[in-house]
Design a protein around this motif. Structure first.
Motif, PDB file in Angstrom:
ATOM      1  N   TYR A   1     -57.522  -2.357  90.011  1.00  0.00           N
ATOM      2  CA  TYR A   1     -56.376  -2.817  90.813  1.00  0.00           C
ATOM      3  C   TYR A   1     -56.323  -4.344  90.707  1.00  0.00           C
ATOM      4  N   ALA A   2     -55.335  -4.835  89.979  1.00  0.00           N
ATOM      5  CA  ALA A   2     -55.264  -6.279  89.731  1.00  0.00           C
ATOM      6  C   ALA A   2     -54.187  -6.973  90.559  1.00  0.00           C
ATOM      7  N   PHE A   3     -53.072  -6.239  90.825  1.00  0.00           N
ATOM      8  CA  PHE A   3     -51.987  -6.860  91.598  1.00  0.00           C
ATOM      9  C   PHE A   3     -51.145  -5.760  92.227  1.00  0.00           C
ATOM     10  N   SER A   4     -50.996  -5.808  93.529  1.00  0.00           N
ATOM     11  CA  SER A   4     -50.271  -4.739  94.223  1.00  0.00           C
ATOM     12  C   SER A   4     -48.807  -5.138  94.429  1.00  0.00           C
ATOM     13  N   THR A   5     -47.987  -4.134  94.750  1.00  0.00           N
ATOM     14  CA  THR A   5     -46.573  -4.428  95.034  1.00  0.00           C
ATOM     15  C   THR A   5     -46.459  -5.331  96.268  1.00  0.00           C
TER      16      THR A   5
ATOM     17  N   GLN B   1     -63.767  -3.045  70.464  1.00  0.00           N
ATOM     18  CA  GLN B   1     -64.684  -2.209  71.267  1.00  0.00           C
ATOM     19  C   GLN B   1     -64.114  -0.823  71.516  1.00  0.00           C
ATOM     20  N   ASP B   2     -62.997  -0.509  70.869  1.00  0.00           N
ATOM     21  CA  ASP B   2     -62.368   0.806  70.972  1.00  0.00           C
ATOM     22  C   ASP B   2     -61.852   1.096  72.394  1.00  0.00           C
ATOM     23  N   ILE B   3     -61.369   0.035  73.035  1.00  0.00           N
ATOM     24  CA  ILE B   3     -60.830   0.174  74.395  1.00  0.00           C
ATOM     25  C   ILE B   3     -59.316   0.360  74.330  1.00  0.00           C
ATOM     26  N   LYS B   4     -58.842   1.350  75.078  1.00  0.00           N
ATOM     27  CA  LYS B   4     -57.397   1.577  75.179  1.00  0.00           C
ATOM     28  C   LYS B   4     -56.902   0.980  76.499  1.00  0.00           C
ATOM     29  N   LEU B   5     -55.866   0.189  76.404  1.00  0.00           N
ATOM     30  CA  LEU B   5     -55.347  -0.454  77.610  1.00  0.00           C
ATOM     31  C   LEU B   5     -54.042   0.199  78.028  1.00  0.00           C
ATOM     32  N   LYS B   6     -53.971   0.560  79.317  1.00  0.00           N
ATOM     33  CA  LYS B   6     -52.727   1.131  79.821  1.00  0.00           C
ATOM     34  C   LYS B   6     -52.360   0.409  81.115  1.00  0.00           C
ATOM     35  N   ILE B   7     -51.090   0.070  81.245  1.00  0.00           N
ATOM     36  CA  ILE B   7     -50.651  -0.585  82.472  1.00  0.00           C
ATOM     37  C   ILE B   7     -50.074   0.479  83.393  1.00  0.00           C
TER      38      ILE B   7
ATOM     39  N   GLU C   1     -50.664  -2.580  74.863  1.00  0.00           N
ATOM     40  CA  GLU C   1     -50.777  -1.114  74.993  1.00  0.00           C
ATOM     41  C   GLU C   1     -50.636  -0.435  73.632  1.00  0.00           C
ATOM     42  N   ARG C   2     -49.654  -0.904  72.877  1.00  0.00           N
ATOM     43  CA  ARG C   2     -49.403  -0.285  71.568  1.00  0.00           C
ATOM     44  C   ARG C   2     -50.582  -0.496  70.628  1.00  0.00           C
ATOM     45  N   LYS C   3     -51.076  -1.726  70.596  1.00  0.00           N
ATOM     46  CA  LYS C   3     -52.158  -2.070  69.679  1.00  0.00           C
ATOM     47  C   LYS C   3     -53.418  -1.231  69.924  1.00  0.00           C
ATOM     48  N   THR C   4     -53.662  -0.899  71.187  1.00  0.00           N
ATOM     49  CA  THR C   4     -54.913  -0.208  71.523  1.00  0.00           C
ATOM     50  C   THR C   4     -54.700   1.290  71.766  1.00  0.00           C
ATOM     51  N   SER C   5     -53.492   1.775  71.485  1.00  0.00           N
ATOM     52  CA  SER C   5     -53.134   3.131  71.938  1.00  0.00           C
ATOM     53  C   SER C   5     -53.968   4.257  71.309  1.00  0.00           C
ATOM     54  N   ASN C   6     -54.566   4.014  70.146  1.00  0.00           N
ATOM     55  CA  ASN C   6     -55.343   5.091  69.517  1.00  0.00           C
ATOM     56  C   ASN C   6     -56.827   5.014  69.831  1.00  0.00           C
ATOM     57  N   ASN C   7     -57.229   4.041  70.645  1.00  0.00           N
ATOM     58  CA  ASN C   7     -58.656   3.893  70.954  1.00  0.00           C
ATOM     59  C   ASN C   7     -59.102   4.931  71.974  1.00  0.00           C
ATOM     60  N   THR C   8     -60.382   5.297  71.888  1.00  0.00           N
ATOM     61  CA  THR C   8     -60.815   6.434  72.713  1.00  0.00           C
ATOM     62  C   THR C   8     -62.115   6.218  73.502  1.00  0.00           C
ATOM     63  N   THR C   9     -62.849   5.126  73.250  1.00  0.00           N
ATOM     64  CA  THR C   9     -64.146   4.989  73.929  1.00  0.00           C
ATOM     65  C   THR C   9     -63.972   4.805  75.436  1.00  0.00           C
ATOM     66  N   LEU C  10     -63.170   3.837  75.816  1.00  0.00           N
ATOM     67  CA  LEU C  10     -62.892   3.604  77.244  1.00  0.00           C
ATOM     68  C   LEU C  10     -61.411   3.317  77.424  1.00  0.00           C
ATOM     69  N   GLN C  11     -60.788   4.004  78.364  1.00  0.00           N
ATOM     70  CA  GLN C  11     -59.393   3.676  78.710  1.00  0.00           C
ATOM     71  C   GLN C  11     -59.384   2.849  79.983  1.00  0.00           C
ATOM     72  N   ILE C  12     -58.832   1.639  79.879  1.00  0.00           N
ATOM     73  CA  ILE C  12     -58.694   0.812  81.081  1.00  0.00           C
ATOM     74  C   ILE C  12     -57.262   0.924  81.570  1.00  0.00           C
ATOM     75  N   ASN C  13     -57.100   1.385  82.787  1.00  0.00           N
ATOM     76  CA  ASN C  13     -55.782   1.417  83.416  1.00  0.00           C
ATOM     77  C   ASN C  13     -55.696   0.191  84.311  1.00  0.00           C
ATOM     78  N   LEU C  14     -54.851  -0.727  83.926  1.00  0.00           N
ATOM     79  CA  LEU C  14     -54.723  -1.947  84.712  1.00  0.00           C
ATOM     80  C   LEU C  14     -53.557  -1.766  85.673  1.00  0.00           C
ATOM     81  N   ALA C  15     -53.866  -1.743  86.968  1.00  0.00           N
ATOM     82  CA  ALA C  15     -52.819  -1.546  87.975  1.00  0.00           C
ATOM     83  C   ALA C  15     -52.212  -2.904  88.301  1.00  0.00           C
ATOM     84  N   LEU C  16     -50.986  -3.071  87.848  1.00  0.00           N
ATOM     85  CA  LEU C  16     -50.343  -4.371  87.902  1.00  0.00           C
ATOM     86  C   LEU C  16     -48.958  -4.188  88.497  1.00  0.00           C
TER      87      LEU C  16
END
Ligand code: IPE
Ligand code: IPE
Ligand code: MG
Length: 224
Positions: A54-58, A89-95, A113-128
């Motif tokens: 959770y990085a930034f709330s509404t 590091q094979d990290i997938k980023l999703k907002i 998001e696009r650049k990392t979309s095929n990575n599978t080790t860790l998915q980081i969901n950034l709540a923004l």
């Protein structure tokens, strides 16, 4: 031992840390970013598949403009400088959250998001710009346009966390015991740990301790 697939974190306490040690809230946000990097590393080591931060709330738009600007600059620089490495590091980023920022920043988020979309080790969901109530209302609105019978499973598909298992573990640092509009639906059965330490002071050891405790909890899910 409970499996641990998804950890969600409310990274709270940056401002207080900054004021206490550097006489500036923003210095706390900068220090908080170091903790983020640390926790990402440990999460990979622990083979956690999903990490939601959770990085930034509404509601955080109610803060002074200067602080908001600093936060988004920090994030922008983080993505510009660290994306390559996250990708390696094979990290997938999703907002998750409403991406209604400047054109330039939206572009950077989409690119990341696009650049990392095929990575599978860790998915980081950034709540923004994320708010759970907004997410739920949005789901209701979409559903009301369709002729479907709603159930728990298909309802989840209208949330921004679709295809992501619910968090097994929620950690909130900063000595505050509330959810602050975070993942209200998804946390229905998560194990919750409120940590006294402020986010910049949160260490690998603190994280490990919580994980070890979590693993031993008897998770009933209504059963006995
Ligand atoms: C959490 O730390 C980070 C964000 C909300 C961006 P805070 O900035 O809320 O820190 P405190 O709670 O004021 O100390
Ligand atoms: C929650 O922290 C949001 C984030 C960590 C991004 P806040 O500091 O904004 O929460 P409240 O307003 O004290 O509940
Ligand atoms: Mg706070």
């Amino acid at each position: 031992m409970n499996p641990l697939r998804h950890v969600a974190i409310i990274m709270d306490g940056n401002g207080r840390w900054g004021l206490k040690f550097k006489n500036s809230r923003n210095a706390g946000h900068k220090a908080g970013l170091k903790t983020v990097e640390k926790i990402i590393k440990v999460s990979i080591k622990k083979k956690i598949r999903f990490l939601t931060l959770y990085a930034f709330s509404t509601e955080n738009w109610k803060r002074p403009k200067k602080e908001i600007k600093y936060l988004f600059n920090l994030l922008e620089n983080f993505l510009l400088n660290r994306l390559e490495d996250l990708n390696k590091q094979d990290i997938k980023l999703k907002i998750i959250g409403k991406k209604n920022f400047s054109k330039k920043f939206n572009k950077l988020l989409n690119f990341s998001e696009r650049k990392t979309s095929n990575n599978t080790t860790l998915q980081i969901n950034l709540a923004l710009n994320y708010g759970s109530k907004f997410e739920l209302i949005n789901a209701f609105k979409q559903i009301s346009k369709k002729k479907i019978v709603v159930n728990e499973k298909n309802f989840s598909e209208f949330l921004q966390t679709r295809n992501i298992p619910d968090p097994d573990l929620l950690i909130r640092t900063g000595n505050t015991n509330r959810l602050s509009n975070f993942l209200l639906w998804q946390l229905a059965y998560s194990e919750i740990f409120f940590e006294k330490k402020l986010w910049p002071s949160f260490t690998e050891r603190d994280y490990n301790k919580i994980i070890e405790k979590y693993k031993k909890i008897k998770r009933n899910f209504g059963k006995i």
